[in-house]
Scaffold this motif. Structure first.
Motif, PDB file in Angstrom:
ATOM      1  N   GLY A 149      23.877  70.030  50.303  1.00 38.63           N
ATOM      2  CA  GLY A 149      24.374  70.391  48.982  1.00 38.63           C
ATOM      3  C   GLY A 149      24.138  69.257  48.013  1.00 38.63           C
ATOM      4  O   GLY A 149      25.017  68.410  47.788  1.00 38.63           O
ATOM      5  N   VAL A 150      22.951  69.217  47.441  1.00 39.74           N
ATOM      6  CA  VAL A 150      22.563  68.156  46.524  1.00 39.74           C
ATOM      7  C   VAL A 150      21.682  68.763  45.441  1.00 39.74           C
ATOM      8  O   VAL A 150      20.958  69.743  45.695  1.00 39.74           O
ATOM      9  CB  VAL A 150      21.833  67.018  47.291  1.00 39.74           C
ATOM     10  N   SER A 151      21.781  68.242  44.239  1.00 37.41           N
ATOM     11  CA  SER A 151      20.973  68.763  43.143  1.00 37.41           C
ATOM     12  C   SER A 151      19.531  68.276  43.240  1.00 37.41           C
ATOM     13  O   SER A 151      19.152  67.572  44.181  1.00 37.41           O
ATOM     14  CB  SER A 151      21.601  68.361  41.798  1.00 37.41           C
ATOM     15  N   ASP A 152      18.733  68.647  42.259  1.00 33.40           N
ATOM     16  CA  ASP A 152      17.303  68.329  42.272  1.00 33.40           C
ATOM     17  C   ASP A 152      17.071  66.911  41.750  1.00 33.40           C
ATOM     18  O   ASP A 152      16.337  66.687  40.792  1.00 33.40           O
ATOM     19  CB  ASP A 152      16.556  69.355  41.412  1.00 33.40           C
TER      20      ASP A 152
ATOM     21  N   LEU B 158      16.724  80.229  52.397  1.00 35.88           N
ATOM     22  CA  LEU B 158      17.927  80.607  51.659  1.00 35.88           C
ATOM     23  C   LEU B 158      17.635  80.878  50.184  1.00 35.88           C
ATOM     24  O   LEU B 158      18.373  81.595  49.515  1.00 35.88           O
ATOM     25  CB  LEU B 158      18.991  79.505  51.751  1.00 35.88           C
ATOM     26  N   GLY B 159      16.555  80.271  49.678  1.00 34.45           N
ATOM     27  CA  GLY B 159      16.231  80.438  48.276  1.00 34.45           C
ATOM     28  C   GLY B 159      17.025  79.534  47.356  1.00 34.45           C
ATOM     29  O   GLY B 159      17.120  79.792  46.149  1.00 34.45           O
ATOM     30  N   TYR B 160      17.593  78.468  47.901  1.00 31.07           N
ATOM     31  CA  TYR B 160      18.345  77.518  47.078  1.00 31.07           C
ATOM     32  C   TYR B 160      17.373  76.629  46.311  1.00 31.07           C
ATOM     33  O   TYR B 160      16.605  75.869  46.898  1.00 31.07           O
ATOM     34  CB  TYR B 160      19.253  76.663  47.961  1.00 31.07           C
ATOM     35  N   LYS B 161      17.396  76.745  44.982  1.00 34.52           N
ATOM     36  CA  LYS B 161      16.508  75.970  44.119  1.00 34.52           C
ATOM     37  C   LYS B 161      17.328  75.305  43.019  1.00 34.52           C
ATOM     38  O   LYS B 161      17.498  75.851  41.931  1.00 34.52           O
ATOM     39  CB  LYS B 161      15.431  76.875  43.518  1.00 34.52           C
ATOM     40  N   PRO B 162      17.878  74.119  43.316  1.00 32.47           N
ATOM     41  CA  PRO B 162      18.718  73.442  42.330  1.00 32.47           C
ATOM     42  C   PRO B 162      17.932  73.078  41.081  1.00 32.47           C
ATOM     43  O   PRO B 162      16.729  72.828  41.136  1.00 32.47           O
ATOM     44  CB  PRO B 162      19.193  72.197  43.078  1.00 32.47           C
ATOM     45  N   LYS B 163      18.639  73.032  39.955  1.00 34.39           N
ATOM     46  CA  LYS B 163      17.987  72.784  38.670  1.00 34.39           C
ATOM     47  C   LYS B 163      18.395  71.469  38.016  1.00 34.39           C
ATOM     48  O   LYS B 163      17.664  70.939  37.180  1.00 34.39           O
ATOM     49  CB  LYS B 163      18.291  73.938  37.716  1.00 34.39           C
TER      50      LYS B 163
END
Length: 302
Positions: free
Chosen positions: A208-211, A225-230
């Motif tokens: 759980g970390v941002s981009d 999962l499709g997790y793509k942080p912005k």
């Protein structure tokens, strides 16, 4: 409009992060049951009900899971404490959620794990999701226990789980370490949404970390999962680095991804160590919150 799930149960709903994800979960279910040992929030969402319960007691958790499709387990003491203090809230509560979920046919548990499950790994290691457990505290050990619990229930009982190794989740980055570890509230909500809506997960761990440009870990093996942080902590770099402590390769608090949790004595608060920032660094953090409008438009949550 038909929701994806009939019932989602959220434990730890009144905690800092639980409060941030309630609306996200409510949008995915006909009914959201929010649970906490504390009193109910001042206002509930239209399809949200609240139950005051102690997740360290199985008989209080069992009825919550009846008819639920998804359990989101965020209840715990969110800091280092003596082992005896964490045994109920952080260890037993996880067993109770998984066991109660199993008995009532819950499909998947989303768990608020932590960077502190691998907190003694060095920043320079470039850790992926296969890195061995390396807890930095009893608090981190509880996260390792629950990750292994989820892996066991998937292997022996076919119960899915997604374990979110949450880093520094705050409105804005709070210190120089957060240039590597920041998780924005928007990205947290996106991560929870993807963990709930994924068609299948089996047993999955995800950071759980941002981009962040300086992130010391990678999520390539959880790309499905499709997790793509912005969001990106680098937008605060100038202010935060201006008064940061000098680089010291002998300081494990600087070298390890667990930060101050890597150096505190077992049983003593890591949150207190993080808050004990030099006044100049805190001032830089305060200045960093005064962002220009173009960053506000990028969803930086100033």
């Amino acid at each position: 409009m038909t929701k994806l799930h009939k019932k989602i149960v959220l434990t730890g709903a009144c905690g800092n992060l639980g409060m941030e994800i309630r609306a996200t979960l409510a949008a995915l279910a006909d009914t959201l049951v929010s649970v906490d040992i504390s009193d109910a929030p001042a206002t509930l969402l239209d399809n949200e009900t609240f139950v005051q319960a102690d997740c360290s007691k199985l008989d209080e958790v069992l009825p919550l899971m009846e008819g639920a499709n998804i359990a989101v387990h965020f209840a715990s003491i969110a800091d280092e404490r003596p082992f005896e203090d964490l045994l109920g809230p952080n260890f037993l509560s996880s067993y109770n959620v998984w066991e109660a979920g199993h008995r009532h046919g819950v499909q998947r548990v989303i768990y608020a794990s932590s960077v502190h499950a691998v907190g003694m790994v060095e920043n320079a290691a470039g850790a992926d999701l296969d890195v061995d457990h390396a807890p930095d505290t009893f608090y981190g050990l509880a996260k390792c226990f629950t990750e292994d619990l989820g892996k066991l229930y998937w292997a022996k009982r076919g119960m899915e789980s997604v374990h979110l190794r949450i880093f520094s989740c705050t409105k804005v980055p709070q210190n120089a370490r957060a240039l590597r570890t920041w998780l924005s509230f928007d990205d947290l909500r996106h991560l929870v949404d993807r963990s709930v809506t994924a068609t299948t997960t089996g047993f999955t761990v995800v950071y759980g970390v941002s981009d962040n440009d300086r992130a010391p870990v990678n999520n390539d093996k959880a790309a499905f999962l499709g997790y793509k942080p912005k969001d990106n902590a680098e937008n605060w770099a100038d202010s935060l680095l201006a008064s940061a402590a000098p680089a010291d390769p002998s300081d494990r608090a600087q070298m390890c991804i667990g930060g101050p949790f890597a150096t505190i004595p077992l049983g003593e608060s890591g949150v207190a160590a993080i808050k004990a920032m030099a006044p100049a660094e805190q001032a830089a953090t305060d200045d960093a919150k005064k962002l220009p409008s173009f960053l506000t438009k990028k969803g930086m949550n100033p």
